[in-house]
Design an enzyme around this catalytic site. Structure first.
Site, short mmCIF file in Angstrom:
data_model
loop_
_atom_site.label_atom_id
_atom_site.label_comp_id
_atom_site.label_asym_id
_atom_site.label_seq_id
_atom_site.Cartn_x
_atom_site.Cartn_y
_atom_site.Cartn_z
N TYR A 141 0.82 -1.20 0.10
CA TYR A 141 -0.25 -0.15 0.03
C TYR A 141 0.76 1.27 -0.04
CZ TYR A 141 -4.61 -1.81 0.95
OH TYR A 141 -5.98 -2.44 0.96
N LYS A 197 3.11 -15.63 2.06
CA LYS A 197 3.25 -15.97 0.97
C LYS A 197 4.62 -16.29 0.63
CE LYS A 197 1.62 -17.78 -3.08
NZ LYS A 197 0.49 -18.98 -2.97
N ASP A 229 -3.11 -18.35 0.19
CA ASP A 229 -4.04 -18.80 -0.59
C ASP A 229 -4.78 -19.78 0.30
OD1 ASP A 229 -1.70 -20.20 -0.73
OD2 ASP A 229 -1.99 -20.67 -2.66
N ASP A 253 -6.38 -6.93 4.25
CA ASP A 253 -7.58 -6.16 3.47
C ASP A 253 -8.45 -7.12 2.93
OD1 ASP A 253 -9.15 -4.30 2.40
OD2 ASP A 253 -7.97 -4.34 0.64
N ASP A 257 -12.15 -9.05 4.73
CA ASP A 257 -13.62 -8.97 3.81
C ASP A 257 -14.24 -10.16 3.98
OD1 ASP A 257 -13.23 -5.90 3.29
OD2 ASP A 257 -14.23 -6.30 1.28
C1 IPM Z 1 -10.33 -1.31 4.36
C2 IPM Z 1 -10.73 -0.49 2.90
C3 IPM Z 1 -9.50 0.38 2.48
C4 IPM Z 1 -8.32 -0.47 2.46
C5 IPM Z 1 -9.60 1.44 1.39
C6 IPM Z 1 -10.95 2.35 1.47
C7 IPM Z 1 -8.48 2.12 1.16
O1 IPM Z 1 -10.92 -1.37 2.06
O2 IPM Z 1 -9.95 -0.47 5.24
O3 IPM Z 1 -10.38 -2.39 4.22
O4 IPM Z 1 -8.02 -1.08 1.37
O5 IPM Z 1 -7.50 -0.33 3.53
MG MG Z 2 -11.06 -3.48 2.51
#
Ligand code: IPM
Ligand code: MG
Length: 367
Positions: A141, A197, A229, A253, A257
């Site tokens: 990032y 990884k 993975d 990240d 999710d």
């Molecule tokens: C998160 C979001 C952010 C990230 C974005 C909005 C920059 O997806 O906080 O997980 O990638 O960190």
């Molecule tokens: Mg995110």
């Protein structure tokens, strides 16, 4: 002394959900004697529209001068064609990096009331309680060099371009997130799974080596390693095998999710981003959901639970944090559901109704 909370609603549903979280903070002020002051600031697209920057200097100053930060969400269709350097997301990334909020805690807890709201079988997810510790201010990032450069070759009759980003981690960056992961595990089931990884990327080969080294300082915690993975697969197959997962910025990240969805809705999960001194920013892990923004439909629970994390980690008010958690559970027990977690036989609530019910539940706990 009065503590200061900076509040950045941001964009999209950020505005609606933060309003509900602020109601909760105000209830704590009025009914439970919480000594805080709230100051609002601009971030993301809203800040760009007003000032030309997604993270104006005034917002950064406000964040620096505060004891804790509450953030809604940033981004939306409106700003998608902007240059990456002024996109709303840059505001959030800038805040994380300027304040050195390197440790991102993302719990994935399944509320028993929502066990059948998950797309996974109930037995796979019931009782789920895992914590993802994501490194937040390094890795791909932020690594340099980055950009898009023009090559000597041609494509479609034009000079060919090449996009590039850099995955970098220094040993000290890995060490500090490792300590957070091991300390977090000590308060839980004492197991850390480090996700990397290392079979392909040297950077994460080093990650693994440093995790091992730091792990020796925590003999009471069991350390294991998993390739990313496989970790993605295991999260869906048998998520309850995990206690604490620690990983890099980008892997975290993605995996967070995935983990969030195991619990039925990404709208339920809070997060904390902490610096070395536990100063922190608190935000729901979901985004700004521009498709439902302004419709009073979004689930404010993740943001309200982010306030609970704030009380616990930055404001030394664990007792009040417990009260918020209890109030949320009470509303779920009473069948209150926003649309994302609605199932037959429950009561569908709007964003503001959900906030109001949580506030009433909270008040009823003040005896
Ligand atoms: C998160 C979001 C952010 C990230 C974005 C909005 C920059 O997806 O906080 O997980 O990638 O960190
Ligand atoms: Mg995110």
């Amino acid at each position: 002394m009065t503590k200061k909370i900076a509040v950045f609603p941001g964009d999209g549903i950020g505005i609606e959900i933060v309003a509900e979280a602020v109601k909760v903070i105000e209830c704590l002020q009025q009914e439970f004697g919480l000594d805080v002051e709230i100051e609002e600031g601009l971030i993301g697209g809203a800040a760009y529209d007003e000032t030309g920057s997604p993270l104006p200097e005034a917002s950064l100053d406000l964040a620096r001068a505060s004891d804790a930060i509450l953030l809604g969400a940033v981004g939306g269709y409106k700003w998608e064609s902007l240059d990456i350097s002024v996109r709303p997301e840059k505001g959030l990334l800038g805040l994380r990096s300027e304040l050195s909020l390197f440790a991102n805690l993302r719990p994935a807890i399944l509320y028993p009331q929502l066990a059948h709201a998950s797309t996974l079988k109930e037995e796979v997810v019931s009782g789920l309680d895992l914590m993802i510790v994501r490194e937040l201010t390094g890795g791909i990032y932020f690594g340099q060099p980055r950009g898009i450069r023009t090559l000597d070759t041609q494509i479609n009759g034009k000079p060919e371009r090449q996009g590039f980003n850099t995955l970098v981690y220094s040993e000290s960056e890995i060490e500090r997130i490792a300590h957070v992961a091991f300390k977090t595990a000590q308060k839980r089931d004492k197991r850390v799974c480090s996700v990397d990884k290392a079979n392909v990327l040297e950077c994460t080969e080093l990650w693994r080596e440093v995790m091992e080294r730091v792990g020796k300082e925590y003999p009471d915690v069991e350390l294991s390693h998993m390739y990313v993975d496989n970790a993605a697969m295991q999260l869906v197959k048998a998520p309850k095998q995990f206690d604490v997962m620690v990983t890099t910025n980008m892997f975290g990240d993605i995996l967070s999710d995935c983990a969030a969805m195991l619990t039925g809705s990404i709208g339920m999960l809070p997060s904390a981003s902490l610096d070395q001194n536990s100063k922190g920013m608190y935000e729901p892990i979901h985004g700004s959901a521009p498709d439902i923004a302004g419709q009073n439909k979004a689930n404010p629970v993740a943001t309200i639970l982010s306030v609970s994390m704030m009380l616990r980690h930055s404001l030394a008010e664990a007792g009040l944090a417990d009260k918020i958690d209890q109030a949320v559970a009470m509303v779920l027990d009473n069948g209150g559901r926003t649309i994302d977690i609605y199932t037959e036989g429950t009561r569908q609530l709007s964003t503001s109704e959900m906030g109001d019910e949580i506030v009433s539940a909270l008040k009823s706990l003040n005896v």
